[in-house]
Design an enzyme around this catalytic site. Sequence first.
Site, PDB file in Angstrom:
ATOM      1  N   ARG A  98      24.707  47.542  25.791  1.00  0.00           N
ATOM      2  CA  ARG A  98      23.346  48.056  25.625  1.00  0.00           C
ATOM      3  C   ARG A  98      22.404  47.138  26.395  1.00  0.00           C
ATOM      4  NH1 ARG A  98      19.744  48.318  20.064  1.00  0.00           N
ATOM      5  NH2 ARG A  98      17.926  49.366  20.994  1.00  0.00           N
ATOM      6  N   HIS A  99      21.442  47.731  27.103  1.00  0.00           N
ATOM      7  CA  HIS A  99      20.486  46.952  27.905  1.00  0.00           C
ATOM      8  C   HIS A  99      19.846  45.832  27.087  1.00  0.00           C
ATOM      9  CE1 HIS A  99      16.972  48.657  25.871  1.00  0.00           C
ATOM     10  NE2 HIS A  99      17.613  49.814  25.906  1.00  0.00           N
ATOM     11  N   GLN A 117      16.799  43.399  25.640  1.00  0.00           N
ATOM     12  CA  GLN A 117      15.552  43.766  24.944  1.00  0.00           C
ATOM     13  C   GLN A 117      14.497  44.262  25.935  1.00  0.00           C
ATOM     14  OE1 GLN A 117      12.514  40.825  23.858  1.00  0.00           O
ATOM     15  NE2 GLN A 117      12.905  41.341  21.722  1.00  0.00           N
ATOM     16  N   ASN A 135      11.013  47.643  22.848  1.00  0.00           N
ATOM     17  CA  ASN A 135      11.811  47.143  21.717  1.00  0.00           C
ATOM     18  C   ASN A 135      11.019  46.058  21.005  1.00  0.00           C
ATOM     19  OD1 ASN A 135      14.917  47.171  23.610  1.00  0.00           O
ATOM     20  ND2 ASN A 135      14.148  48.752  22.241  1.00  0.00           N
ATOM     21  N   GLY A 148      12.799  55.962  24.215  1.00  0.00           N
ATOM     22  CA  GLY A 148      13.387  57.183  24.747  1.00  0.00           C
ATOM     23  C   GLY A 148      13.515  57.172  26.259  1.00  0.00           C
ATOM     24  N   ARG A 152      15.475  49.721  32.548  1.00  0.00           N
ATOM     25  CA  ARG A 152      15.935  48.660  31.636  1.00  0.00           C
ATOM     26  C   ARG A 152      17.454  48.516  31.660  1.00  0.00           C
ATOM     27  NH1 ARG A 152      13.821  52.924  28.722  1.00  0.00           N
ATOM     28  NH2 ARG A 152      14.965  53.775  26.947  1.00  0.00           N
ATOM     29  N   GLU A 160      18.876  57.131  27.461  1.00  0.00           N
ATOM     30  CA  GLU A 160      18.638  57.072  26.026  1.00  0.00           C
ATOM     31  C   GLU A 160      18.297  58.468  25.505  1.00  0.00           C
ATOM     32  OE1 GLU A 160      19.106  56.289  23.146  1.00  0.00           O
ATOM     33  OE2 GLU A 160      18.020  54.434  22.766  1.00  0.00           O
ATOM     34  N   SER A 195      16.075  61.209  24.057  1.00  0.00           N
ATOM     35  CA  SER A 195      14.634  61.454  24.174  1.00  0.00           C
ATOM     36  C   SER A 195      14.012  61.558  22.784  1.00  0.00           C
ATOM     37  CB  SER A 195      14.374  62.749  24.942  1.00  0.00           C
ATOM     38  OG  SER A 195      13.004  63.116  24.825  1.00  0.00           O
ATOM     39  N   HIS A 239      22.247  52.685  26.678  1.00  0.00           N
ATOM     40  CA  HIS A 239      21.218  52.602  25.638  1.00  0.00           C
ATOM     41  C   HIS A 239      21.828  52.785  24.254  1.00  0.00           C
ATOM     42  CE1 HIS A 239      18.228  53.078  28.896  1.00  0.00           C
ATOM     43  NE2 HIS A 239      19.200  53.791  29.433  1.00  0.00           N
ATOM     44  N   GLY A 240      21.036  52.456  23.237  1.00  0.00           N
ATOM     45  CA  GLY A 240      21.528  52.507  21.872  1.00  0.00           C
ATOM     46  C   GLY A 240      22.174  53.830  21.500  1.00  0.00           C
TER      47      GLY A 240
END
Length: 200
Positions: free
Chosen positions: A8-9, A11, A15, A22, A58, A85, A87, A155-156
């Site tokens: 995951r990217h 911070q 964040n 998103g 990111r 990520e 949206s 992304h998360g």
Amino acid sequence: MSKLFLVRHGQSLWNLENRFTGWQDIDITEAGIEEAKKAGMALKNEKIDVAFTSALIRAQHTLTIILDVMGKPDIPVIMDKALNERSYGNLEGLNKAETALKYGDDQVRTWRRSFDIVPPGGESLKITYSRVIPYFEMHILPLLKKGENVLVVAHGNSLRSLIMYLENLSPEEILEREIATGIPLTYSYDGKFSRFENGN
């Protein structure tokens, strides 16, 4: 046996500011840069054949730092919005705590942590899964089947979708899974996926 690395990217500014990000193209913070460097150090001794990332800065910035730290800046990189990520639609840019005060904690938790409920103008995790997994099966899985090692920086929620698929998790199980920024997750592939519990 091939390996799949998920990161995951680092911070991002939003964040840090507790905003819904998103598809907004927000870069990483100084702390995010440090997280990316640590991810690069964690992966330094791994062989990577190709890397994938989203269309958002990111994730791309995080990947560039990881590859630089690994001493492998020339690895082929494929960018695609399928790995973006989730949206958040009309919620993007809003502070999460302020949004909870306006709509109530339960409503915001439902928007963020349900599998198939869509935030206003946005995507559910189910919709995100429906774009991430076909892309993975078409573009990434064939490389793993050929024995190549693949790094995915995303992304998360795009990674949550992928982890749900890799580990055959239920919607309830995946919603409980937290994915830390900048910490590699490692899977081996030999016809099926197995997760290295130590991450890497």
